[in-house]
Every structure is written in structure tokens, then in C-alpha cells.
Design an enzyme around this catalytic site. Sequence first.
Site, PDB file in Angstrom:
ATOM      1  N   GLY A  46      42.163  42.923  40.340  1.00  0.00           N
ATOM      2  CA  GLY A  46      43.606  42.754  40.273  1.00  0.00           C
ATOM      3  C   GLY A  46      44.349  43.714  41.177  1.00  0.00           C
ATOM      4  O   GLY A  46      43.771  44.416  42.001  1.00  0.00           O
ATOM      5  N   THR A  47      45.657  43.744  41.000  1.00  0.00           N
ATOM      6  CA  THR A  47      46.528  44.613  41.794  1.00  0.00           C
ATOM      7  C   THR A  47      47.633  45.175  40.906  1.00  0.00           C
ATOM      8  O   THR A  47      48.302  44.430  40.199  1.00  0.00           O
ATOM      9  CB  THR A  47      47.172  43.831  42.956  1.00  0.00           C
ATOM     10  OG1 THR A  47      46.153  43.183  43.712  1.00  0.00           O
ATOM     11  CG2 THR A  47      47.962  44.763  43.865  1.00  0.00           C
ATOM     12  N   THR A  48      47.790  46.484  40.956  1.00  0.00           N
ATOM     13  CA  THR A  48      48.834  47.179  40.207  1.00  0.00           C
ATOM     14  C   THR A  48      49.566  48.104  41.163  1.00  0.00           C
ATOM     15  O   THR A  48      48.924  48.777  41.967  1.00  0.00           O
ATOM     16  CB  THR A  48      48.205  48.010  39.070  1.00  0.00           C
ATOM     17  OG1 THR A  48      47.420  47.160  38.247  1.00  0.00           O
ATOM     18  CG2 THR A  48      49.264  48.671  38.224  1.00  0.00           C
ATOM     19  N   GLU A  95      49.840  42.028  38.665  1.00  0.00           N
ATOM     20  CA  GLU A  95      49.647  40.584  38.532  1.00  0.00           C
ATOM     21  C   GLU A  95      48.934  40.303  37.209  1.00  0.00           C
ATOM     22  O   GLU A  95      48.529  41.223  36.508  1.00  0.00           O
ATOM     23  CB  GLU A  95      48.914  40.024  39.753  1.00  0.00           C
ATOM     24  CG  GLU A  95      47.694  40.814  40.199  1.00  0.00           C
ATOM     25  CD  GLU A  95      46.576  40.780  39.210  1.00  0.00           C
ATOM     26  OE1 GLU A  95      46.185  39.669  38.807  1.00  0.00           O
ATOM     27  OE2 GLU A  95      46.077  41.838  38.825  1.00  0.00           O
ATOM     28  N   SER A 124      43.250  38.615  42.123  1.00  0.00           N
ATOM     29  CA  SER A 124      44.665  38.817  41.778  1.00  0.00           C
ATOM     30  C   SER A 124      45.383  37.477  41.769  1.00  0.00           C
ATOM     31  O   SER A 124      45.084  36.608  42.582  1.00  0.00           O
ATOM     32  CB  SER A 124      45.347  39.731  42.810  1.00  0.00           C
ATOM     33  OG  SER A 124      44.759  41.001  42.843  1.00  0.00           O
TER      34      SER A 124
END
Length: 200
Positions: A10-12, A26, A179
Site C-alpha cells: 500500500g501507500t501512506t 489508500e 495500492s
Amino acid sequence: MSDQLELMTGTTVGIKAKDGVVLAAEKRVSYGFYLMSKSGKKVYPITNRIGLASSGILADIQTITKVIRANIANMEIEMKRPVSVRAAAKLLSIMLFQNKYMPYIAETMVGGIDEEGPKLFILDSWGSLIEDDFAALGNGARTAIGLIETGYSSSITVKEAKELAIKAIKEAIARDPTSGDGIDTLVITGNGYLEDSIKL
């Protein structure tokens, strides 16, 4: 080690603005290239002035959130005053370090606002603690960080920071198969926090 890093899916992103902090992530939950859910929550308010965002295994993210939320609530009852953002981040750092031999598979950021102003801290699985103006974590971090770095300035407002965070995550989603499926945001200012969710 490399197996663990592959699980930082994922992406933070987190961005410190002049009037607050923006955390965003996401919503896709995946293990390798297996899509498990399109509605995972990775951004949480901890208090009305502090939030947490994380990339990694969702069960670990949820556990970290529950434990830190409970510990901060206990601290505030004992001290009879709000916990600072730095103290919350240090508490999480100690908790992660105590589990270093069986670490949580999660990269985490803690952001918020207190008497010292807006603050953003980044932590790895072993509790390393770094204060910064902005950060990106997870598989999509390489893509997202470039956009944030280009668009960031010390005079950025939370409104502009939220737009920048969304733009960075959208770009990461376009290039990272782990993501996707929407973006959750948490905007924290001196007036409290505001959560939002964007469907893609």
C-alpha cells in the site's frame, strides 16, 4: 528481512502544514499480489489532536492502533492533561522496540498538533523514531515521495497539503499493484480532526 519488506503493502503519506497535519492512505488490502479487500482502513484518529497512519499487515496496523489509543487514554487520565504528539510517538516507539524480536509488520507515522505546533513522526517496525515535515511509506512510497517533495513548502496549508497527499497517492496507485480502491484522509488542526474518504 526482504520477506518482511515485501509485506509493507500500500501507500501512506503524511504532510505537516503550517496550520495542522494531513495523514492519508489508500484502502487496498493485499498479501503479495492477492487482493483481499478494497475497504481497508489504515488512517485513524488516536485523540482529537493526534492521528496515526500505517502501511503493512492490516491486523498489525489495527493492533498497534488499539494498543496506542488505550495507552494514551490511560496516560491522559493519570496526568490530567493531553499527551503531546512527541510523547505519543515516543510511547509507540517503545512499544515497537519491545516487540523487536517478533515485530509488527507495519511502517507507521504519528501526526498531530499540540502546544508546540504541528508535528509529524515516522516509525519503522523496530521503533526507530524520526521527526520530519513529510513522509511516504509502503510499496508506493517511492512514487509518492517525489510528488510530495516537489509540491511541499513550509508555508503549505492543510487544504493544500490534503490536495497534495491525494495527488501523491493517486500517482502511487497508478504504478503500484498493492495500492488502490480509494483514499482515506485525516486532517488535524487546532480545532480537532476531520476524516474523509474518496472513492476511485
